[in-house]
Design a protein around this motif. Sequence first.
Motif, PDB file in Angstrom:
ATOM      1  N   LEU A 233       0.861  -1.148  -0.132  1.00  0.00           N
ATOM      2  CA  LEU A 233       0.133  -0.001  -0.006  1.00  0.00           C
ATOM      3  C   LEU A 233       0.860   1.332  -0.009  1.00  0.00           C
ATOM      4  N   ILE A 234       1.811   1.331   0.802  1.00  0.00           N
ATOM      5  CA  ILE A 234       3.014   2.356   0.906  1.00  0.00           C
ATOM      6  C   ILE A 234       3.617   2.553  -0.623  1.00  0.00           C
ATOM      7  N   PHE A 235       3.743   1.413  -1.254  1.00  0.00           N
ATOM      8  CA  PHE A 235       4.240   1.552  -2.759  1.00  0.00           C
ATOM      9  C   PHE A 235       2.992   2.350  -3.731  1.00  0.00           C
ATOM     10  N   LEU A 236       1.969   1.884  -3.552  1.00  0.00           N
ATOM     11  CA  LEU A 236       1.102   2.346  -4.570  1.00  0.00           C
ATOM     12  C   LEU A 236       0.423   3.726  -4.127  1.00  0.00           C
ATOM     13  N   LEU A 237       0.585   4.079  -3.025  1.00  0.00           N
ATOM     14  CA  LEU A 237      -0.047   5.394  -2.510  1.00  0.00           C
ATOM     15  C   LEU A 237       1.184   6.396  -3.001  1.00  0.00           C
ATOM     16  N   SER A 238       2.477   5.993  -2.519  1.00  0.00           N
ATOM     17  CA  SER A 238       3.396   6.876  -3.029  1.00  0.00           C
ATOM     18  C   SER A 238       3.563   7.161  -4.639  1.00  0.00           C
ATOM     19  N   LYS A 239       3.365   6.097  -5.433  1.00  0.00           N
ATOM     20  CA  LYS A 239       3.191   6.098  -6.757  1.00  0.00           C
ATOM     21  C   LYS A 239       2.237   7.284  -7.399  1.00  0.00           C
ATOM     22  N   LEU A 240       1.064   6.972  -6.642  1.00  0.00           N
ATOM     23  CA  LEU A 240      -0.290   7.883  -6.772  1.00  0.00           C
ATOM     24  C   LEU A 240       0.122   9.236  -6.509  1.00  0.00           C
ATOM     25  N   MET A 261      -5.131   8.410  15.532  1.00  0.00           N
ATOM     26  CA  MET A 261      -4.651   7.661  14.328  1.00  0.00           C
ATOM     27  C   MET A 261      -4.034   6.478  14.757  1.00  0.00           C
ATOM     28  N   ASP A 262      -4.348   5.199  14.196  1.00  0.00           N
ATOM     29  CA  ASP A 262      -3.703   3.989  14.854  1.00  0.00           C
ATOM     30  C   ASP A 262      -2.230   3.923  14.455  1.00  0.00           C
ATOM     31  N   VAL A 263      -1.336   3.210  14.873  1.00  0.00           N
ATOM     32  CA  VAL A 263      -0.038   3.209  14.787  1.00  0.00           C
ATOM     33  C   VAL A 263       0.384   2.754  13.051  1.00  0.00           C
ATOM     34  N   THR A 264      -0.384   1.929  12.729  1.00  0.00           N
ATOM     35  CA  THR A 264      -0.299   1.409  11.468  1.00  0.00           C
ATOM     36  C   THR A 264      -0.326   2.160  10.390  1.00  0.00           C
ATOM     37  N   THR A 265      -1.360   3.151  10.477  1.00  0.00           N
ATOM     38  CA  THR A 265      -1.848   4.108   9.498  1.00  0.00           C
ATOM     39  C   THR A 265      -0.782   5.400   9.645  1.00  0.00           C
ATOM     40  N   LEU A 266      -0.588   5.672  10.669  1.00  0.00           N
ATOM     41  CA  LEU A 266       0.572   6.543  11.179  1.00  0.00           C
ATOM     42  C   LEU A 266       1.794   6.164  10.290  1.00  0.00           C
ATOM     43  N   GLY A 267       2.469   5.062  10.435  1.00  0.00           N
ATOM     44  CA  GLY A 267       3.641   4.566   9.547  1.00  0.00           C
ATOM     45  C   GLY A 267       3.560   4.741   8.371  1.00  0.00           C
ATOM     46  N   LEU A 268       2.070   4.287   7.712  1.00  0.00           N
ATOM     47  CA  LEU A 268       1.929   4.439   6.285  1.00  0.00           C
ATOM     48  C   LEU A 268       2.001   5.875   5.864  1.00  0.00           C
ATOM     49  N   ILE A 269       1.515   6.928   6.466  1.00  0.00           N
ATOM     50  CA  ILE A 269       1.675   8.222   6.049  1.00  0.00           C
ATOM     51  C   ILE A 269       3.006   8.447   5.941  1.00  0.00           C
ATOM     52  N   ARG A 270       3.806   8.271   7.336  1.00  0.00           N
ATOM     53  CA  ARG A 270       5.137   8.644   7.210  1.00  0.00           C
ATOM     54  C   ARG A 270       6.110   8.146   6.042  1.00  0.00           C
ATOM     55  N   GLU A 271       5.689   6.868   5.712  1.00  0.00           N
ATOM     56  CA  GLU A 271       6.513   6.350   4.535  1.00  0.00           C
ATOM     57  C   GLU A 271       6.287   6.953   3.391  1.00  0.00           C
TER      58      GLU A 271
END
Length: 385
Positions: A233-240, A261-271
């Motif tokens: 998901l990080i890969f897809l959103l970064s490309k988007l 915000m949950d920890v996983t989503t926080l990490g997603l936004i960070r990456e």
Amino acid sequence: RIESAFASRASKARRDANESETRFRHLIESGHPASVSRLLSDLADGSVASFDDVIHDLERMSSHPHVFLHDPEDGFHASNNIQFGQRFYGRSRELAKILEITTVPDESRIGLEAIFISGMAGSGKSHLVSAVGSFVSSFGFMVLTAKFKRGMEYESRQIVSKLIGDMLSNIAEMENGDDESDVSYGRRVARAISDEFDAGCLSALADFVPSVRSLIPEAAEGENNPECTHWQLIFLLSKLFSSVLRQERRIFLALDDLQWMDVTTLGLIREVLVSISKHPEERERLVFVGMYRDDEVSPDLMSFAKSLEKIEGGGRVNVTDMTLSTLTVVDVSEMITSELRLPRRLVSELADVVHKRTQGHAIFVVQLLNTLVSDSTIAYSPLLR
């Protein structure tokens, strides 16, 4: 004798008050603005305490003539028109700083801008960022906002999905609109996404953000596709985001109540931010704003903000931290002065009382003052001193 003396003083006070009121009304009827008439009347009867008060009155008239020199029309009703909390007070420094960061031309930027705003509940974080978003949208920014919820951390991922979905839906509307520049932009974004993603990735992205199909109709429905992993998901959103940011429009991305915000989503936004920060062409077009309550901050949130300052591999994020404090009594006085169109010297006692009752907590200040207005305890009239 004592009773006679008190009666005499009371009688003189009434005569003085009547004379002052008559003088004030004569000045109003002669066409002078209420603020000027009030100042001249008060000078004549000696009720102005100091020369500094005179200077302050005149400076306010000069700097804000639309408030202090242009009286409302006769049909103005204070109970319907006075609404505290619609304008900013005590936040000029923070507002100027955010605008300074967001309005720097792309060619002068070096890095992705990340602004973190903290403060207690009701300190005005959301109001401040909303005002900035409205302002920068007039300069071509695409404004994206999302708010996380207490006790609903499990919905964090869905909130991010909706945020991105709204972005793509807005772009699709631009593509189908009447404005030529918007149509061109929408088509460029759609083309860039189609070129960036193969069929499998586009299908996986559409599973997370279904509104991709409003922009890219050929995005296939995923049949029994497994749910994307965190890193996929990080890969897809970064490309988007990279595809969108390359099309020369800036994005103002504001996330409110990060502490929920949950920890996983926080990490997603960070990456995703880290990935964007490594591409100079795209990072200069993104301003990220994160808001959180400073009395509920978690170690994960603090490490999220700090980690953006230490990115390896060519990434660069300029992190700005600001905290919204409580309002001072001067801020409260300024609020009352501007809304009631009265000089500071006449509202100082009210400002002191309101500040003491609310401890300067912005939302309580606004609520108390609006209650006083709705109860007709305070009101504005150009014909009253």
